[in-house]
Motif scaffolding. Sequence first.
Motif, PDB file in Angstrom:
ATOM      1  N   PRO A 186       0.807  -1.231   0.000  1.00 59.86           N
ATOM      2  CA  PRO A 186       0.000   0.000   0.000  1.00 59.86           C
ATOM      3  C   PRO A 186       0.835   1.274   0.000  1.00 59.86           C
ATOM      4  O   PRO A 186       0.345   2.336  -0.418  1.00 59.86           O
ATOM      5  CB  PRO A 186      -0.827  -0.126   1.286  1.00 59.86           C
ATOM      6  CG  PRO A 186      -0.961  -1.590   1.503  1.00 59.86           C
ATOM      7  CD  PRO A 186       0.359  -2.151   1.074  1.00 59.86           C
ATOM      8  N   GLN A 187       2.084   1.213   0.429  1.00 57.26           N
ATOM      9  CA  GLN A 187       2.929   2.403   0.452  1.00 57.26           C
ATOM     10  C   GLN A 187       3.288   2.881  -0.955  1.00 57.26           C
ATOM     11  O   GLN A 187       3.793   4.005  -1.118  1.00 57.26           O
ATOM     12  CB  GLN A 187       4.204   2.114   1.234  1.00 57.26           C
ATOM     13  CG  GLN A 187       3.966   1.724   2.686  1.00 57.26           C
ATOM     14  CD  GLN A 187       5.249   1.346   3.408  1.00 57.26           C
ATOM     15  OE1 GLN A 187       6.128   2.184   3.629  1.00 57.26           O
ATOM     16  NE2 GLN A 187       5.383   0.084   3.764  1.00 57.26           N
ATOM     17  N   LEU A 188       3.031   2.050  -1.964  1.00 52.80           N
ATOM     18  CA  LEU A 188       3.289   2.471  -3.338  1.00 52.80           C
ATOM     19  C   LEU A 188       2.292   3.530  -3.799  1.00 52.80           C
ATOM     20  O   LEU A 188       2.556   4.239  -4.774  1.00 52.80           O
ATOM     21  CB  LEU A 188       3.235   1.261  -4.276  1.00 52.80           C
ATOM     22  CG  LEU A 188       4.330   0.200  -4.074  1.00 52.80           C
ATOM     23  CD1 LEU A 188       4.070  -1.000  -4.962  1.00 52.80           C
ATOM     24  CD2 LEU A 188       5.714   0.789  -4.340  1.00 52.80           C
ATOM     25  N   VAL A 189       1.159   3.628  -3.112  1.00 58.74           N
ATOM     26  CA  VAL A 189       0.150   4.633  -3.458  1.00 58.74           C
ATOM     27  C   VAL A 189       0.485   5.920  -2.712  1.00 58.74           C
ATOM     28  O   VAL A 189       0.568   5.931  -1.479  1.00 58.74           O
ATOM     29  CB  VAL A 189      -1.264   4.155  -3.086  1.00 58.74           C
ATOM     30  CG1 VAL A 189      -2.311   5.196  -3.482  1.00 58.74           C
ATOM     31  CG2 VAL A 189      -1.548   2.814  -3.735  1.00 58.74           C
ATOM     32  N   SER A 190       0.687   6.990  -3.414  1.00 57.75           N
ATOM     33  CA  SER A 190       1.091   8.266  -2.795  1.00 57.75           C
ATOM     34  C   SER A 190       0.034   8.751  -1.804  1.00 57.75           C
ATOM     35  O   SER A 190      -1.168   8.637  -2.060  1.00 57.75           O
ATOM     36  CB  SER A 190       1.307   9.330  -3.880  1.00 57.75           C
ATOM     37  OG  SER A 190       2.321   8.922  -4.773  1.00 57.75           O
ATOM     38  N   CYS A 191       0.479   9.292  -0.698  1.00 62.99           N
ATOM     39  CA  CYS A 191      -0.356   9.922   0.339  1.00 62.99           C
ATOM     40  C   CYS A 191      -1.254   8.910   1.029  1.00 62.99           C
ATOM     41  O   CYS A 191      -1.106   8.633   2.221  1.00 62.99           O
ATOM     42  CB  CYS A 191      -1.188  11.061  -0.233  1.00 62.99           C
ATOM     43  SG  CYS A 191      -0.180  12.401  -0.886  1.00 62.99           S
ATOM     44  N   VAL A 192      -2.204   8.322   0.290  1.00 61.50           N
ATOM     45  CA  VAL A 192      -3.128   7.358   0.889  1.00 61.50           C
ATOM     46  C   VAL A 192      -2.375   6.160   1.445  1.00 61.50           C
ATOM     47  O   VAL A 192      -2.710   5.640   2.521  1.00 61.50           O
ATOM     48  CB  VAL A 192      -4.173   6.901  -0.148  1.00 61.50           C
ATOM     49  CG1 VAL A 192      -5.100   5.839   0.440  1.00 61.50           C
ATOM     50  CG2 VAL A 192      -4.981   8.095  -0.636  1.00 61.50           C
ATOM     51  N   GLY A 193      -1.342   5.717   0.733  1.00 63.74           N
ATOM     52  CA  GLY A 193      -0.556   4.583   1.194  1.00 63.74           C
ATOM     53  C   GLY A 193       0.127   4.859   2.517  1.00 63.74           C
ATOM     54  O   GLY A 193       0.184   3.980   3.383  1.00 63.74           O
TER      55      GLY A 193
END
Length: 227
Positions: A186-193
């Motif tokens: 999930p950290q690959l998604v900017s901000c939301v991750g």
Amino acid sequence: MSTEQPQPGPGGEPERNRPPDAEPGRHRPVDPANSRDPGLPPAPPPPAAGDTTGVAGVGGADRYGSNPYGGPQGAADPLAGMPPLAPLGRRLLARIIDMLVVGIPMTLLLWPIIGAYDFDDGGGGEGYLRQAVIILVYFVYEGLMLSARGQTLGKMAMRIRVAMLADGSVPQGRPGWLRAAVYSLPQLVSCVGFVFWLVNVLFCTWDQPYRQCLHDKAARTVVVTAR
């Protein structure tokens, strides 16, 4: 005057000379079940077949001590037969060690290719690429280690391990990879991750009774102390 002689008893001696305890019916074998001192309370009955109350390891107690996780009515320990849950401080230190184990070598390897980290880049472009590569490598590193032995290098150093909640076994295959994926990808998604990652790692601070993070709940694992 009567000259009648006493008749011999069954044992061959006159009845009037037999001691009282030798009279028929007076001398009986001692019954062990009734041999307790009459002043003592009666002995408890033996447990019925299949009754495991009070047996070590059953009914809320096991070889690791009392029941710290069962309900107020003495419910069975859901972690009976497993080591105690790992302290949160050791779990945090294990994560820091793993991040350094993966992050430092990968940063050095990527330096000639992507260049040094540029704080003016604002996390875009080359900065995001570097972060994505490190996250993917960390995912593979953790998935392989958890599937193999339930421990990363950081967890080995802190003497803790990941175990399946159902039976305490190593999370081989899908559970190990799923746990690693929910933590890292999930950290690959900017901000939301990042928001998800923050909630994930903090979840164990208030979760009861297993102190699970969200990646533990997804994989049905717990973190316990290693012997």
